[in-house]
Scaffold this motif. Structure first.
Motif, PDB file in Angstrom:
ATOM      1  N   UNK A 144       0.884  -1.313  -0.106  1.00  0.00           N
ATOM      2  CA  UNK A 144       0.032  -0.005   0.220  1.00  0.00           C
ATOM      3  C   UNK A 144       0.869   1.351   0.066  1.00  0.00           C
ATOM      4  N   UNK A 145       2.118   1.083   0.253  1.00  0.00           N
ATOM      5  CA  UNK A 145       2.796   2.431   0.476  1.00  0.00           C
ATOM      6  C   UNK A 145       2.508   3.034   1.645  1.00  0.00           C
ATOM      7  N   UNK A 146       2.287   2.381   2.931  1.00  0.00           N
ATOM      8  CA  UNK A 146       1.723   3.272   4.125  1.00  0.00           C
ATOM      9  C   UNK A 146       2.732   3.337   5.114  1.00  0.00           C
ATOM     10  N   UNK A 147       2.510   3.944   6.184  1.00  0.00           N
ATOM     11  CA  UNK A 147       3.670   3.975   7.120  1.00  0.00           C
ATOM     12  C   UNK A 147       2.906   3.268   8.253  1.00  0.00           C
ATOM     13  N   UNK A 148       3.870   3.128   9.393  1.00  0.00           N
ATOM     14  CA  UNK A 148       3.370   2.155  10.460  1.00  0.00           C
ATOM     15  C   UNK A 148       3.095   3.256  11.430  1.00  0.00           C
ATOM     16  N   UNK A 149       1.831   2.955  12.106  1.00  0.00           N
ATOM     17  CA  UNK A 149       1.402   3.912  13.446  1.00  0.00           C
ATOM     18  C   UNK A 149       1.997   3.279  14.794  1.00  0.00           C
ATOM     19  N   UNK A 150       1.795   4.105  15.821  1.00  0.00           N
ATOM     20  CA  UNK A 150       2.532   3.848  17.000  1.00  0.00           C
ATOM     21  C   UNK A 150       1.806   2.459  17.612  1.00  0.00           C
ATOM     22  N   UNK A 151       0.524   2.264  17.141  1.00  0.00           N
ATOM     23  CA  UNK A 151      -0.214   0.957  17.810  1.00  0.00           C
ATOM     24  C   UNK A 151      -0.166  -0.137  16.877  1.00  0.00           C
ATOM     25  N   UNK A 152       0.804  -0.041  15.816  1.00  0.00           N
ATOM     26  CA  UNK A 152       0.789  -1.165  14.580  1.00  0.00           C
ATOM     27  C   UNK A 152      -0.115  -0.997  13.621  1.00  0.00           C
ATOM     28  N   UNK A 153      -0.809   0.112  13.625  1.00  0.00           N
ATOM     29  CA  UNK A 153      -1.714   0.442  12.516  1.00  0.00           C
ATOM     30  C   UNK A 153      -1.040   0.758  11.302  1.00  0.00           C
ATOM     31  N   UNK A 154      -1.694   0.838  10.042  1.00  0.00           N
ATOM     32  CA  UNK A 154      -1.017   1.358   8.981  1.00  0.00           C
ATOM     33  C   UNK A 154      -1.919   2.367   8.444  1.00  0.00           C
ATOM     34  N   UNK A 155      -1.022   3.635   7.945  1.00  0.00           N
ATOM     35  CA  UNK A 155      -1.800   4.665   7.431  1.00  0.00           C
ATOM     36  C   UNK A 155      -1.298   5.374   6.336  1.00  0.00           C
ATOM     37  N   UNK A 156      -2.096   5.879   5.445  1.00  0.00           N
ATOM     38  CA  UNK A 156      -1.526   6.458   4.083  1.00  0.00           C
ATOM     39  C   UNK A 156      -0.829   7.849   4.668  1.00  0.00           C
ATOM     40  N   UNK A 157       0.332   7.799   4.070  1.00  0.00           N
ATOM     41  CA  UNK A 157       1.033   9.080   4.592  1.00  0.00           C
ATOM     42  C   UNK A 157       0.454  10.334   4.050  1.00  0.00           C
ATOM     43  N   UNK A 158      -0.355  10.324   2.899  1.00  0.00           N
ATOM     44  CA  UNK A 158      -0.678  11.409   2.267  1.00  0.00           C
ATOM     45  C   UNK A 158      -2.628  11.606   2.799  1.00  0.00           C
ATOM     46  N   UNK A 159      -2.837  10.756   3.300  1.00  0.00           N
ATOM     47  CA  UNK A 159      -4.181  10.817   4.000  1.00  0.00           C
ATOM     48  C   UNK A 159      -5.436  10.441   2.864  1.00  0.00           C
TER      49      UNK A 159
END
Length: 224
Positions: A132-147
């Motif tokens: 997905x090209x995502x980044x890892x969050x503090x709780x292990x979730x993955x988020x789109x760096x561009x929202x």
């Protein structure tokens, strides 16, 4: 720059929202939608919010859709939570909207996340992150760096559901009742065990989704 010391508690967020009727709390941010008289006026609102963001050095997520502007404020430098900078920016955006004749429709702002049942999140999360090209969050979730895309989170369980993927659709509690009623009217199975935090919806083929509010996040779904 902000710090985690700036983060507002839930009671402080609630108090701030009492003076910000155009806004709702959503997953670490303040969200709203403004309907302008014309698409040109909506673009003027985007410009006004953008100018204020430069002056405040605090930038929102903005999405212009014809005569509607979707806005989300969150302090990424304070761990992706709400700080006084967000409440001040939200107030300024509402003032700009009023000057341009735009009206708030916060109930239109929905947030979608994808949940995956898994016995071992670490065994699969990197595949999803890279693809997905995502980044890892503090709780292990993955988020789109561009929202742009929905966040992805892993529900660790020793008894994964047959349909491992489900959607979490987040609305504010204030606007959730009509969505629940309309969804129930389709004949879906509605599990209210964890309401108002979330309601588990199962369609006729066993596929699941959760209708969530700001009261809860990351539901532990009941197993079939």
């Amino acid at each position: 720059m902000g710090t985690t010391d700036d983060v507002l508690s839930q009671s402080q967020v609630d108090a701030a929202l009492a003076g910000l009727p155009d806004w709702r709390y959503r997953l670490g941010g303040l969200v709203s939608v403004f309907k302008a008289p014309t698409s040109a006026a909506a673009l003027e609102l985007v410009a006004a919010v953008g100018l204020a963001a430069e002056q405040q050095d605090h930038h929102p997520d903005l999405d212009w859709r014809y005569n509607r502007v979707f806005v989300r404020y969150s302090s990424h430098d304070a761990g992706g939570q709400v700080t006084p900078r967000d409440t001040a920016a939200a107030a300024a955006a509402s003032e700009a909207a009023a000057r341009l004749g735009a009206t708030a429709e916060p109930g239109l702002h929905r947030t979608v996340e994808v949940g995956i049942d898994t016995e071992d999140p670490a065994a699969i999360s990197e595949v999803w992150r890279v693809a997905l090209g995502y980044r890892r969050g503090s709780s292990g979730d993955l988020t789109d760096p561009y929202g742009r895309g929905p966040a992805l989170w892993f529900q660790e369980t020793s008894t994964p559901n047959a349909n491992r993927l489900h959607l979490d659709i987040h609305r504010s509690k204030a606007e959730s009742a009509p969505a629940l009623e309309k969804t129930a009217a389709t004949g879906a199975l509605m599990n209210h065990d964890h309401a108002p935090d979330w309601v588990v919806v199962t369609d006729a083929q066993g596929n699941r989704l959760c209708l969530c509010t700001e009261e809860g996040h990351g539901p532990e779904l009941p197993k079939a």
